[in-house]
Design a protein around this motif. Structure first.
Motif, mmCIF file in Angstrom:
data_model
loop_
_atom_site.group_PDB
_atom_site.id
_atom_site.type_symbol
_atom_site.label_atom_id
_atom_site.label_comp_id
_atom_site.label_asym_id
_atom_site.label_seq_id
_atom_site.Cartn_x
_atom_site.Cartn_y
_atom_site.Cartn_z
ATOM 1 N N GLU A 131 -20.834 -13.541 -16.296
ATOM 2 C CA GLU A 131 -21.897 -13.457 -17.309
ATOM 3 C C GLU A 131 -23.110 -14.128 -16.611
ATOM 4 O OE1 GLU A 131 -18.390 -13.682 -19.171
ATOM 5 O OE2 GLU A 131 -18.979 -15.435 -17.824
ATOM 6 N N VAL A 132 -23.199 -14.954 -15.613
ATOM 7 C CA VAL A 132 -24.213 -15.362 -14.725
ATOM 8 C C VAL A 132 -24.745 -14.306 -13.902
ATOM 9 C CG1 VAL A 132 -25.215 -16.798 -12.776
ATOM 10 C CG2 VAL A 132 -23.611 -17.826 -14.632
ATOM 11 N N PHE A 133 -23.814 -13.528 -13.501
ATOM 12 C CA PHE A 133 -24.282 -12.283 -12.700
ATOM 13 C C PHE A 133 -24.774 -11.274 -13.619
ATOM 14 C CE2 PHE A 133 -21.790 -13.665 -8.946
ATOM 15 C CZ PHE A 133 -22.416 -13.332 -7.896
ATOM 16 N N ALA A 134 -24.252 -11.140 -14.712
ATOM 17 C CA ALA A 134 -24.792 -10.096 -15.524
ATOM 18 C C ALA A 134 -26.202 -10.433 -16.089
ATOM 19 C CB ALA A 134 -23.813 -9.983 -17.091
ATOM 20 N N HIS A 139 -39.894 -11.570 0.153
ATOM 21 C CA HIS A 139 -39.215 -10.371 0.166
ATOM 22 C C HIS A 139 -38.560 -9.948 -1.256
ATOM 23 C CE1 HIS A 139 -39.384 -9.951 4.702
ATOM 24 N NE2 HIS A 139 -39.164 -11.374 4.578
ATOM 25 N N GLY A 140 -38.711 -10.799 -2.293
ATOM 26 C CA GLY A 140 -38.328 -10.197 -3.529
ATOM 27 C C GLY A 140 -36.837 -10.574 -3.725
ATOM 28 N N ILE A 141 -36.061 -11.485 -3.166
ATOM 29 C CA ILE A 141 -34.718 -11.661 -2.981
ATOM 30 C C ILE A 141 -34.384 -12.553 -4.131
ATOM 31 C CG2 ILE A 141 -32.709 -12.344 -1.842
ATOM 32 C CD1 ILE A 141 -34.403 -11.448 0.709
ATOM 33 N N SER A 142 -33.403 -12.384 -5.007
ATOM 34 C CA SER A 142 -33.109 -13.314 -5.998
ATOM 35 C C SER A 142 -31.718 -13.849 -5.570
ATOM 36 C CB SER A 142 -33.183 -12.793 -7.484
ATOM 37 O OG SER A 142 -32.183 -11.756 -7.449
ATOM 38 N N ALA A 143 -31.319 -15.138 -5.996
ATOM 39 C CA ALA A 143 -30.027 -15.669 -5.521
ATOM 40 C C ALA A 143 -29.307 -16.192 -6.884
ATOM 41 C CB ALA A 143 -30.151 -16.785 -4.653
ATOM 42 N N VAL A 144 -27.901 -15.828 -7.161
ATOM 43 C CA VAL A 144 -27.226 -16.353 -8.207
ATOM 44 C C VAL A 144 -26.499 -17.861 -7.740
ATOM 45 C CG1 VAL A 144 -25.152 -15.985 -9.471
ATOM 46 C CG2 VAL A 144 -26.902 -14.126 -9.111
ATOM 47 N N PRO A 145 -26.486 -18.876 -8.377
ATOM 48 C CA PRO A 145 -25.960 -19.989 -7.980
ATOM 49 C C PRO A 145 -24.582 -20.215 -7.990
ATOM 50 C CG PRO A 145 -27.233 -20.317 -9.960
ATOM 51 C CD PRO A 145 -27.612 -18.834 -9.523
ATOM 52 N N LEU A 146 -23.990 -20.781 -7.027
ATOM 53 C CA LEU A 146 -22.613 -21.212 -7.122
ATOM 54 C C LEU A 146 -22.691 -22.543 -7.781
ATOM 55 C CD1 LEU A 146 -22.252 -18.970 -4.994
ATOM 56 C CD2 LEU A 146 -20.366 -20.209 -4.280
ATOM 57 N N TYR A 196 -17.603 -12.692 -5.037
ATOM 58 C CA TYR A 196 -17.517 -11.309 -4.961
ATOM 59 C C TYR A 196 -16.959 -10.331 -6.096
ATOM 60 C CZ TYR A 196 -16.191 -6.652 -3.157
ATOM 61 O OH TYR A 196 -16.000 -5.143 -3.028
ATOM 62 N N ASP A 197 -15.638 -10.943 -6.488
ATOM 63 C CA ASP A 197 -14.973 -10.601 -7.487
ATOM 64 C C ASP A 197 -15.887 -10.671 -9.000
ATOM 65 O OD1 ASP A 197 -12.998 -9.755 -5.961
ATOM 66 O OD2 ASP A 197 -12.085 -11.684 -6.232
ATOM 67 N N ALA A 198 -16.528 -11.842 -9.133
ATOM 68 C CA ALA A 198 -17.460 -12.000 -10.431
ATOM 69 C C ALA A 198 -18.515 -11.129 -10.365
ATOM 70 C CB ALA A 198 -17.977 -13.348 -10.462
ATOM 71 N N ALA A 199 -19.074 -10.636 -9.269
ATOM 72 C CA ALA A 199 -20.317 -9.786 -9.415
ATOM 73 C C ALA A 199 -19.700 -8.352 -9.428
ATOM 74 C CB ALA A 199 -21.011 -9.797 -7.774
ATOM 75 N N LEU A 200 -18.456 -7.706 -9.002
ATOM 76 C CA LEU A 200 -17.989 -6.759 -9.252
ATOM 77 C C LEU A 200 -17.704 -6.456 -10.797
ATOM 78 C CD1 LEU A 200 -15.184 -6.067 -6.487
ATOM 79 C CD2 LEU A 200 -17.315 -4.799 -6.937
ATOM 80 N N ARG A 254 -29.471 -8.055 -15.408
ATOM 81 C CA ARG A 254 -30.514 -7.607 -16.654
ATOM 82 C C ARG A 254 -31.932 -8.108 -16.135
ATOM 83 N NH1 ARG A 254 -26.267 -9.897 -19.760
ATOM 84 N NH2 ARG A 254 -27.477 -11.505 -20.056
ATOM 85 N N ALA A 255 -32.094 -9.354 -15.616
ATOM 86 C CA ALA A 255 -33.585 -9.636 -15.343
ATOM 87 C C ALA A 255 -34.020 -8.814 -14.263
ATOM 88 C CB ALA A 255 -33.024 -11.032 -14.775
ATOM 89 N N ALA A 256 -33.236 -8.367 -13.236
ATOM 90 C CA ALA A 256 -33.607 -7.346 -12.275
ATOM 91 C C ALA A 256 -34.102 -6.092 -12.929
ATOM 92 C CB ALA A 256 -32.743 -7.213 -11.063
ATOM 93 N N SER A 257 -33.097 -5.445 -13.762
ATOM 94 C CA SER A 257 -33.449 -4.227 -14.518
ATOM 95 C C SER A 257 -34.806 -4.287 -15.484
ATOM 96 C CB SER A 257 -32.350 -3.769 -15.468
ATOM 97 O OG SER A 257 -32.820 -2.912 -16.278
ATOM 98 N N GLU A 258 -35.015 -5.407 -16.188
ATOM 99 C CA GLU A 258 -36.257 -5.710 -16.849
ATOM 100 C C GLU A 258 -37.475 -5.919 -15.967
ATOM 101 O OE1 GLU A 258 -34.936 -9.096 -19.055
ATOM 102 O OE2 GLU A 258 -33.481 -8.030 -20.430
#
Length: 276
Positions: A68-71, A23-30, A98-102, A75-79
């Motif tokens: 920074e990890v979210f950023a 499904h093309g879903i990516s996950a940011v690790p805790l 959630y706050d870090a993602a915002l 960027r990877a999704a945009s590229e």
């Protein structure tokens, strides 16, 4: 040219790797901090290693991803061609993810919609899947967010733990909470709440089965059974639910990752009920 919407979640969604790829879903690790070493959930520490560390009473804490990890993920999704991003995460009552993602979304190269689903584990995973399916059907970011929020509103998660020590240590419950708990849905704040007091493990697991079967009803529903270092318990519960839930569409059985495991301890058995 149609807009491409990327779906991002975090590692506590516990989606199977093949499902995320399909499904093309990516996950940011805790992050899990074991002693003085930090590990990314899902790639650098396994649930089994975490359970062994907890059983030896090693110090274990968890940490949100940095902005920074979210950023970097955005960027990877945009590229990769995304013109919009929908970023879906575990309850803000439980984590600063959630706050870090915002924070990261403010500087992203494309518009990012950040959603506090109020969920965790496959309750969050089902929300991410709903958003991805909406995009696959031609929907834009609004439709993806609406699909995720609709799924969250109908989803419930229940769990049993052998001991409350880990939840107390992490500040997730007060001293008087019950053995059988419920992670409430987004409309009720995304908090862990006590549901019933049950005196023994066997009675608690039998009651967990009853609650999940009642909540599932007879219509189409997906269920996920989670555990930590308790595969036999999880398989027994899953088999009973296969027999008892007439509208069962998909049933996933999986061990939770290190982040949730750090707050529940070995012996956890839980179930997510998500109507379609």
């Amino acid at each position: 040219m149609s807009r491409h919407v990327a779906i991002v979640t975090d590692s506590t969604a516990y989606l199977p790797h093949q499902t995320m790829e399909r499904h093309g879903i990516s996950a940011v690790p805790l992050t899990v901090v074991l002693g003085d070493r930090a590990f990314e959930e899902g790639t650098e520490i396994s649930a089994r290693s975490l359970a062994q560390a907890l059983q030896k009473r090693h110090s274990v804490t968890t940490s949100r991803p940095s902005p920074e990890v979210f950023a970097a993920a955005y960027r990877a999704a945009s590229e990769a061609g995304a013109s919009d991003i929908v970023s879906l995460h575990l309850s803000a009552e439980m984590s600063g993810t959630y706050d870090a993602a915002l924070l990261a979304a403010k500087e992203a190269p494309v518009p990012v919609r950040v959603v506090d689903t109020g969920m965790v584990a496959m309750a969050l995973g089902f929300c991410a899947l709903a958003a991805a399916e909406a995009v696959e059907q031609g929907g834009g970011p609004d439709e993806a967010v609406a699909a995720a929020e609709k799924r969250a509103a109908g989803t419930s998660a229940y769990f049993y733990v052998d001991t409350l020590d880990y939840l107390r240590r992490g500040g997730r419950i007060g001293a008087a909470q019950a053995l059988l708990g419920c992670i409430r849905d987004r409309l009720e704040g995304g908090r862990i709440e006590s549901l019933e007091k049950v005196r023994t493990a066997s009675k608690a697991l039998a009651r967990l089965e009853e609650i999940v079967a009642e909540r599932a009803g007879a219509d189409g529903v997906d269920i996920a059974v989670h555990h930590l270092a308790a595969p036999d318990r999880a398989e027994r519960l899953a088999e009973r639910l296969r027999q008892r839930v007439p509208g069962l569409a998909e049933l996933h059985v999986s061990e939770v990752g290190a982040v949730i495991g750090a707050h529940t301890g070995p012996g956890l058995v839980g179930a997510v009920v998500s109507p379609r």
